[in-house]
Design a protein around this motif. Sequence first.
Motif, PDB file in Angstrom:
ATOM      1  N   LEU A 369      50.280  94.309  66.552  1.00  0.00           N
ATOM      2  CA  LEU A 369      50.211  95.761  66.170  1.00  0.00           C
ATOM      3  C   LEU A 369      48.710  96.097  66.187  1.00  0.00           C
ATOM      4  O   LEU A 369      48.248  97.292  66.015  1.00  0.00           O
ATOM      5  CB  LEU A 369      50.651  96.125  64.695  1.00  0.00           C
ATOM      6  N   GLY A 370      47.763  95.184  66.538  1.00  0.00           N
ATOM      7  CA  GLY A 370      46.448  95.482  66.764  1.00  0.00           C
ATOM      8  C   GLY A 370      45.767  95.553  65.481  1.00  0.00           C
ATOM      9  O   GLY A 370      44.356  96.178  65.109  1.00  0.00           O
ATOM     10  N   LYS A 371      46.021  94.630  64.440  1.00  0.00           N
ATOM     11  CA  LYS A 371      45.366  94.656  63.448  1.00  0.00           C
ATOM     12  C   LYS A 371      44.173  93.638  63.417  1.00  0.00           C
ATOM     13  O   LYS A 371      44.749  92.545  64.089  1.00  0.00           O
ATOM     14  CB  LYS A 371      46.304  94.566  62.214  1.00  0.00           C
ATOM     15  N   ASN A 372      43.601  93.663  62.611  1.00  0.00           N
ATOM     16  CA  ASN A 372      42.390  92.707  62.706  1.00  0.00           C
ATOM     17  C   ASN A 372      42.761  91.616  61.919  1.00  0.00           C
ATOM     18  O   ASN A 372      43.364  91.454  60.675  1.00  0.00           O
ATOM     19  CB  ASN A 372      41.139  93.287  61.974  1.00  0.00           C
ATOM     20  N   PRO A 373      42.964  90.219  62.623  1.00  0.00           N
ATOM     21  CA  PRO A 373      43.439  88.904  61.901  1.00  0.00           C
ATOM     22  C   PRO A 373      43.028  88.858  60.346  1.00  0.00           C
ATOM     23  O   PRO A 373      43.540  88.514  59.320  1.00  0.00           O
ATOM     24  CB  PRO A 373      43.238  88.005  62.851  1.00  0.00           C
ATOM     25  N   GLU A 374      41.628  89.015  60.245  1.00  0.00           N
ATOM     26  CA  GLU A 374      40.821  88.857  59.172  1.00  0.00           C
ATOM     27  C   GLU A 374      41.447  89.885  57.977  1.00  0.00           C
ATOM     28  O   GLU A 374      41.825  89.310  56.829  1.00  0.00           O
ATOM     29  CB  GLU A 374      39.435  88.936  59.280  1.00  0.00           C
ATOM     30  N   GLU A 375      41.489  91.025  58.519  1.00  0.00           N
ATOM     31  CA  GLU A 375      41.960  91.981  57.539  1.00  0.00           C
ATOM     32  C   GLU A 375      43.172  91.679  57.176  1.00  0.00           C
ATOM     33  O   GLU A 375      43.918  91.693  55.992  1.00  0.00           O
ATOM     34  CB  GLU A 375      41.975  93.385  58.068  1.00  0.00           C
ATOM     35  N   ALA A 376      43.967  91.429  58.175  1.00  0.00           N
ATOM     36  CA  ALA A 376      45.738  91.028  57.903  1.00  0.00           C
ATOM     37  C   ALA A 376      45.990  89.982  56.739  1.00  0.00           C
ATOM     38  O   ALA A 376      46.502  89.840  55.856  1.00  0.00           O
ATOM     39  CB  ALA A 376      46.404  90.660  59.104  1.00  0.00           C
ATOM     40  N   ARG A 377      44.961  88.962  56.998  1.00  0.00           N
ATOM     41  CA  ARG A 377      45.177  87.672  55.976  1.00  0.00           C
ATOM     42  C   ARG A 377      44.776  88.153  54.509  1.00  0.00           C
ATOM     43  O   ARG A 377      45.264  88.033  53.594  1.00  0.00           O
ATOM     44  CB  ARG A 377      44.322  86.728  56.522  1.00  0.00           C
ATOM     45  N   HIS A 378      43.635  88.919  54.616  1.00  0.00           N
ATOM     46  CA  HIS A 378      43.051  89.418  53.316  1.00  0.00           C
ATOM     47  C   HIS A 378      44.235  90.220  52.665  1.00  0.00           C
ATOM     48  O   HIS A 378      44.432  90.075  51.420  1.00  0.00           O
ATOM     49  CB  HIS A 378      41.922  90.520  53.734  1.00  0.00           C
ATOM     50  N   GLN A 379      44.872  91.387  53.515  1.00  0.00           N
ATOM     51  CA  GLN A 379      45.929  92.177  52.849  1.00  0.00           C
ATOM     52  C   GLN A 379      46.999  91.229  52.427  1.00  0.00           C
ATOM     53  O   GLN A 379      47.467  91.412  51.254  1.00  0.00           O
ATOM     54  CB  GLN A 379      46.515  93.167  54.018  1.00  0.00           C
ATOM     55  N   ARG A 380      47.274  90.186  53.030  1.00  0.00           N
ATOM     56  CA  ARG A 380      48.568  89.311  52.959  1.00  0.00           C
ATOM     57  C   ARG A 380      48.062  88.619  51.418  1.00  0.00           C
ATOM     58  O   ARG A 380      48.863  88.518  50.450  1.00  0.00           O
ATOM     59  CB  ARG A 380      48.952  88.393  53.662  1.00  0.00           C
ATOM     60  N   GLN A 381      46.853  87.969  51.429  1.00  0.00           N
ATOM     61  CA  GLN A 381      46.496  87.491  50.166  1.00  0.00           C
ATOM     62  C   GLN A 381      46.526  88.461  48.962  1.00  0.00           C
ATOM     63  O   GLN A 381      46.776  87.975  48.024  1.00  0.00           O
ATOM     64  CB  GLN A 381      44.996  86.942  50.532  1.00  0.00           C
ATOM     65  N   GLU A 382      45.864  89.389  49.213  1.00  0.00           N
ATOM     66  CA  GLU A 382      46.122  90.546  48.128  1.00  0.00           C
ATOM     67  C   GLU A 382      47.356  90.621  47.526  1.00  0.00           C
ATOM     68  O   GLU A 382      47.565  90.686  46.447  1.00  0.00           O
ATOM     69  CB  GLU A 382      45.392  91.813  48.497  1.00  0.00           C
TER      70      GLU A 382
END
Lengths: 447, 435
Positions: A369-382
């Motif tokens: 979906l074009g998300k930033n992998p770093e951001e995605a991981r961070h979101q998931r971690q949160e």
Amino acid sequence: MSRTIDAVVSPTQTNTIPADISGQMLDLDEDDDLEVFSKDLTLADGNMFNASMPTSPGSMVNQCKFEEDEESDSKDIFITVDNPESHVTAIETFITYRVLTKTTRSEFDNSEYEVRRRYQDFLWLKGKLEDAHSTLIVHPLPEKFVVKGMVERFNGDFIETRRKALHKFLNRVADHPILSCSEDFKVFLSAQAWELTTYKKQGPGFLSRMGETVRAVANSVRGVKNRPEEFTAIQEYVEDFSNKIGSLDKVTQRIVKEQKEYLEELKEYGPTYTLWSGSEEELAEQLKGVAGCIERCCKETEEQVGHLSDTLVPVLHEYVLCAETLKAVLRRRDNIQAEFEAKNEALATKKVDRDAESSDLGFVWGSLLGKNPEEARHQRQERLDGEIEELKEEIDKLEDRVEWANNALKGDWGRWQRSMRGDLKSAFLSTAEKNVDYYEKVRYKIL
Amino acid sequence: MMADSGPKEVAVIGNTELTSAELDNNIINTMVEIEKGTSLLRKMEISVAEAEKRTGKNTVNMQEIYTVYLIETRPVDALTEGITPDSLWRRYSEFELLRNYLLVTYPFVVVAPLPEKRAEIVWHKLSADNMDPDFVERRRVGLENFLHRVASHPVLCNDNIFYIFLTEDKDWKEMVYETGFQAKADSRLKAVNAAFRVKNPDGRFTELKHYSDELQTVLSQLLRVRARVADRLYGVYKVHGNYGRVFSEWSAIEKEMGDGLQSAGHHMDAYAASVDDILEEEEHYADQLKEYLFYTDALRAVCRKHELTQFELEMVALDLACKKQQKEELVTGTVRTFSLKGMTSKLFGQETAEQREAKLQVLEQQLKEGEEAVKEKNTETDEFVKTAWVDIERFKDQKDRDLKEALISYAVMQISMCKKGIQVWTNAKECFNKM
């Protein structure tokens, strides 16, 4: 059933357990016709602690002073159940009992209450108490109805037996340090009929209780993994105890049955001597004497059987029910612990998840979906962190719950054991006394 | 059950002129003579000591197992205390033979009954098996009792066949048959017939017959109910044994209550076991009652004999009356009743004077014989009534004494049972207290 003579046990063998008597003598499991409540219970004075029938709690005050000293020093609430009455409505007929309370406790507005309650109300109270204190041991109620054997619900003896059991139930609740403080208990004792009905309607709705049940089933299926040793020991004991008390219950009922049959034959025996005396001259008086003796024996036997039925049988039966209660309590405790363990496992899994190197489906999606992998991981971690926090809170609560449940049970267990000992001891004691009494009387009559 | 008092001194009578005192003495002496004869038991110890199983061929040449009983006899004498008794073996059928012989030979005596041939009216625990050792033992006691009864009977004890039964092993059976007693036995049919048709039996015998029927009914019922009561009592006691077992098991899982439960359990076991002895003792009481139940048969036998002799007397008297009437008819020439004679004389004419004279002579002879017969029968009947009634009185006294004693000992048994019960439950109570 067969009775053979090889089941004689020499009384000089002190340590061998005659294991074979029951097999040959009496097949307890086959006695399907055992009625739980015998129809012929006579109305003898009860000997049970708390079971005598004063007309008001006031007279109980005097009574309690002579009985067990453990609780009577601090006894500040006296309850009696008596005066069964039958009510007929368009839909049904039922019995109510008068519940009389006399108390000095501050949480009660008055010092005396008189209300009428029916069996359903007692059931309700028990349910509430068990819900609120799932790992406390609540004394059993008499059964709803007898499955085996046809017993009319409105048979006098049945009602009397039930009344005594209800009386005992309430008094046990009153004696319990925690249960007696229950608000439900207070309402039960003091509310008028309509007030009670309204009160009953409050409380958790149907759906939430369904949810509870579902969870309980799930937990019991899951099973508990790390049951503390002491509870395992208690469970084993309860299993054994349940067997033993069940056997004793059956044996005692069997004795009652045999005694009654003996009595029947005895009733025919005496008159035969009288008949004989009619044909004799010299012997007539002696024969009549024998007949008279046998008749008096009959009376004594009848009394003895009545006593057995009134004193020992109900107590044993109560403890059969108690054993079932104990099993349920242990199960509930297990369920609580299972839930706790399950949540712990879930927590562990989540933690693993959170700390895992990211390469999961969500990440792939995110990248698609074009998300930033770093951001995605961070979101998931949160997100996971949040869930973990929630779980931790739940777990804390559960842990408390488990701890509390365990302690409650342990504490109650001791109490229950003492009660049990006291009850059974006094029941057997009284039976033995009665038997001694019986033989003394019979002997005296013969002389 | 013991018979009469001991023998007294025998005084010597010198002169023939007897003073009243000496007359009294004479009477005493005669009594002594009678008493000495009365009781064989005084002179002899009789016991049925043992029982054994034997095998042999029976009358149809088939193998059978039967029991024999050892009869020991020994003269009663201080000097012979240590001497081994004489003994011989007899089986039950020989006892039966002896009794039948006595019944026929002394029909006026109420002859003691034998113990049961087969075990009937038993309560549950005892088997109905004739080979069962308990049954055999009780039969042994019963047979001994029978011998004692006969040996202490004033009339029966003098019988030779009885004496030989006790002392001679060989050929006793032949001797019994040789007495021809079987021929003397009245047929049952005769007896029943007499019972129906007798017109004037002695009222006392009729009463006695009723009494023996009543006694039989009531004793049968009593024994049956007692057996049922015993059965039930057994059940009650034995179920308590289960307490013993469960208490034991339960004590294993309890801490504080363990000891109390364990000991209470033992007392329950003791309680359950005690019933065996109690009921064994009661069997003795039942046996005493049974003896008198069987005695009723002997009573009825005596009554039947009376009816028979009375009936025979009546028949003979009737016959005599008939003959007298015939003679009268013949003498007066009138025919009062219809008879074939009357018919034929009407049809074929009167008989001649000679014929009539001949007939009269025959009739006279018959009348004389008839009167003799009646006199004889009368004596016989009277004799029978007298001797029978003496024995019946003796029997009644014996019965009252024996049954009184039996009832008392039964009561004592019950008291002892109660004492045991008190003890057990008091002990159990103490154990429960320790719980």
